[in-house]
Design a protein around this motif. Structure first.
Motif, mmCIF file in Angstrom:
data_model
loop_
_atom_site.group_PDB
_atom_site.id
_atom_site.type_symbol
_atom_site.label_atom_id
_atom_site.label_comp_id
_atom_site.label_asym_id
_atom_site.label_seq_id
_atom_site.Cartn_x
_atom_site.Cartn_y
_atom_site.Cartn_z
ATOM 1 N N GLU A 144 0.699 -1.348 -0.402
ATOM 2 C CA GLU A 144 -0.084 -0.706 0.232
ATOM 3 C C GLU A 144 1.310 1.562 0.191
ATOM 4 O OE1 GLU A 144 -3.396 -0.352 -0.317
ATOM 5 O OE2 GLU A 144 -2.719 -2.526 0.075
ATOM 6 N N ALA A 145 1.651 1.488 -0.536
ATOM 7 C CA ALA A 145 3.452 2.208 -0.114
ATOM 8 C C ALA A 145 3.121 3.552 -1.261
ATOM 9 C CB ALA A 145 4.477 2.181 -0.333
ATOM 10 N N LEU A 146 2.882 4.722 -1.052
ATOM 11 C CA LEU A 146 3.162 5.264 -1.821
ATOM 12 C C LEU A 146 4.498 6.124 -2.722
ATOM 13 C CD1 LEU A 146 0.151 8.063 0.080
ATOM 14 C CD2 LEU A 146 -0.239 6.115 -1.333
ATOM 15 N N VAL A 147 4.271 6.663 -3.847
ATOM 16 C CA VAL A 147 5.103 7.641 -4.783
ATOM 17 C C VAL A 147 5.600 8.662 -4.848
ATOM 18 C CG1 VAL A 147 5.313 6.707 -6.548
ATOM 19 C CG2 VAL A 147 7.760 6.707 -5.624
ATOM 20 N N LEU A 148 5.945 9.611 -4.150
ATOM 21 C CA LEU A 148 6.009 11.517 -4.294
ATOM 22 C C LEU A 148 6.957 12.011 -4.790
ATOM 23 C CD1 LEU A 148 5.487 13.233 -1.290
ATOM 24 C CD2 LEU A 148 7.048 13.314 -2.490
ATOM 25 N N THR A 149 6.642 12.647 -6.114
ATOM 26 C CA THR A 149 7.317 12.849 -7.033
ATOM 27 C C THR A 149 7.924 14.385 -6.979
ATOM 28 O OG1 THR A 149 7.117 11.269 -8.569
ATOM 29 C CG2 THR A 149 8.948 12.987 -9.201
ATOM 30 N N GLU A 150 9.104 15.242 -6.840
ATOM 31 C CA GLU A 150 8.746 16.380 -6.415
ATOM 32 C C GLU A 150 9.556 17.024 -7.478
ATOM 33 O OE1 GLU A 150 9.912 19.838 -2.601
ATOM 34 O OE2 GLU A 150 9.715 17.326 -2.032
ATOM 35 N N VAL A 151 9.153 18.039 -7.703
ATOM 36 C CA VAL A 151 9.445 19.120 -8.753
ATOM 37 C C VAL A 151 9.381 21.104 -8.837
ATOM 38 C CG1 VAL A 151 9.711 20.210 -11.398
ATOM 39 C CG2 VAL A 151 8.784 17.794 -10.628
ATOM 40 N N ALA A 152 10.826 21.520 -8.335
ATOM 41 C CA ALA A 152 11.147 22.432 -7.557
ATOM 42 C C ALA A 152 11.384 23.277 -9.257
ATOM 43 C CB ALA A 152 11.966 22.486 -6.764
ATOM 44 N N GLY A 153 10.658 24.303 -9.624
ATOM 45 C CA GLY A 153 10.973 25.033 -11.072
ATOM 46 C C GLY A 153 11.685 23.589 -11.780
ATOM 47 N N GLU A 154 13.158 23.595 -12.166
ATOM 48 C CA GLU A 154 13.625 22.868 -13.688
ATOM 49 C C GLU A 154 14.454 21.675 -12.495
ATOM 50 O OE1 GLU A 154 13.504 23.456 -16.960
ATOM 51 O OE2 GLU A 154 12.230 25.452 -15.667
ATOM 52 N N ARG A 155 13.801 21.761 -11.517
ATOM 53 C CA ARG A 155 14.835 20.592 -10.724
ATOM 54 C C ARG A 155 13.641 19.309 -10.431
ATOM 55 N NH1 ARG A 155 17.773 20.825 -5.544
ATOM 56 N NH2 ARG A 155 18.521 18.601 -5.163
ATOM 57 N N SER A 156 13.746 18.171 -10.974
ATOM 58 C CA SER A 156 12.706 17.546 -10.008
ATOM 59 C C SER A 156 13.758 16.245 -9.321
ATOM 60 C CB SER A 156 12.824 16.046 -11.264
ATOM 61 O OG SER A 156 11.770 16.527 -12.208
ATOM 62 N N PHE A 157 12.759 15.765 -8.000
ATOM 63 C CA PHE A 157 14.687 15.338 -7.144
ATOM 64 C C PHE A 157 13.171 13.662 -7.058
ATOM 65 C CE2 PHE A 157 12.593 19.269 -5.449
ATOM 66 C CZ PHE A 157 14.806 19.770 -4.421
ATOM 67 N N ALA A 158 14.540 12.927 -7.055
ATOM 68 C CA ALA A 158 14.152 11.202 -6.507
ATOM 69 C C ALA A 158 13.257 11.012 -6.001
ATOM 70 C CB ALA A 158 15.139 10.839 -6.154
ATOM 71 N N PRO A 159 11.806 10.291 -6.843
ATOM 72 C CA PRO A 159 11.104 9.709 -6.707
ATOM 73 C C PRO A 159 11.426 9.542 -4.427
ATOM 74 C CG PRO A 159 11.370 8.939 -8.137
ATOM 75 C CD PRO A 159 12.381 9.663 -7.613
ATOM 76 N N VAL A 160 10.452 9.249 -3.803
ATOM 77 C CA VAL A 160 10.397 9.078 -2.524
ATOM 78 C C VAL A 160 9.310 8.006 -2.299
ATOM 79 C CG1 VAL A 160 10.227 10.115 -0.512
ATOM 80 C CG2 VAL A 160 11.183 11.043 -1.434
ATOM 81 N N ILE A 161 9.304 6.791 -1.522
ATOM 82 C CA ILE A 161 8.610 6.064 -0.961
ATOM 83 C C ILE A 161 7.613 6.097 0.479
ATOM 84 C CG2 ILE A 161 8.207 3.445 -1.044
ATOM 85 C CD1 ILE A 161 8.606 4.356 -3.642
#
Length: 121
Positions: free
Chosen positions: A30-47
């Motif tokens: 039941e995990a979720l994956v969060l992807t964060e974007v700040a401007g032109e920068r995408s962070f690695a997905p976090v479980i």
């Protein structure tokens, strides 16, 4: 010009496991994956694992808190295994900002300390 900063949260739909050595700290379908974007920068997905799917016996509350403008205030746990302390290796948002309220009740782990595997990847 305003910088776009947002998070996308989706169900992982696969088995996710967090381990430290031979110790299993979380096991969830039941995990979720969060992807964060700040401007032109995408962070690695976090479980993010449901807290109910985490081995709480390894978690020790920490006084550390940090603030993210799109998620809110994070509270931390240290992971303690065999008297070894991995400071602030897990975090959660007890009262996340409304746009990411889905992560309430979920916990994430630092991949600098633990290994996180996802079935099929």
């Amino acid at each position: 010009m305003e910088t776009k900063h947002f998070a996308n949260i989706q169900p992982l739909d696969q088995l996710a496991v967090a381990r430290l050595g031979q110790h299993e700290l979380a096991y969830s379908q039941e995990a979720l994956v969060l992807t964060e974007v700040a401007g032109e920068r995408s962070f690695a997905p976090v479980i993010y694992f449901p807290i109910s799917d985490c081995a709480e016996k390894y978690l020790q509350a920490s006084a550390t808190q940090t603030f993210c403008p799109i998620k809110g205030t994070a509270h931390y746990f240290s992971v303690v295994i065999d008297q070894e302390v991995y400071k602030d290796a897990a975090w959660y948002y007890p009262d996340p900002i409304s746009g990411v309220s889905t992560i309430a009740g979920y916990l994430s782990f630092s991949e600098k300390v633990l290994s996180i595997s996802v079935a099929g990847l």
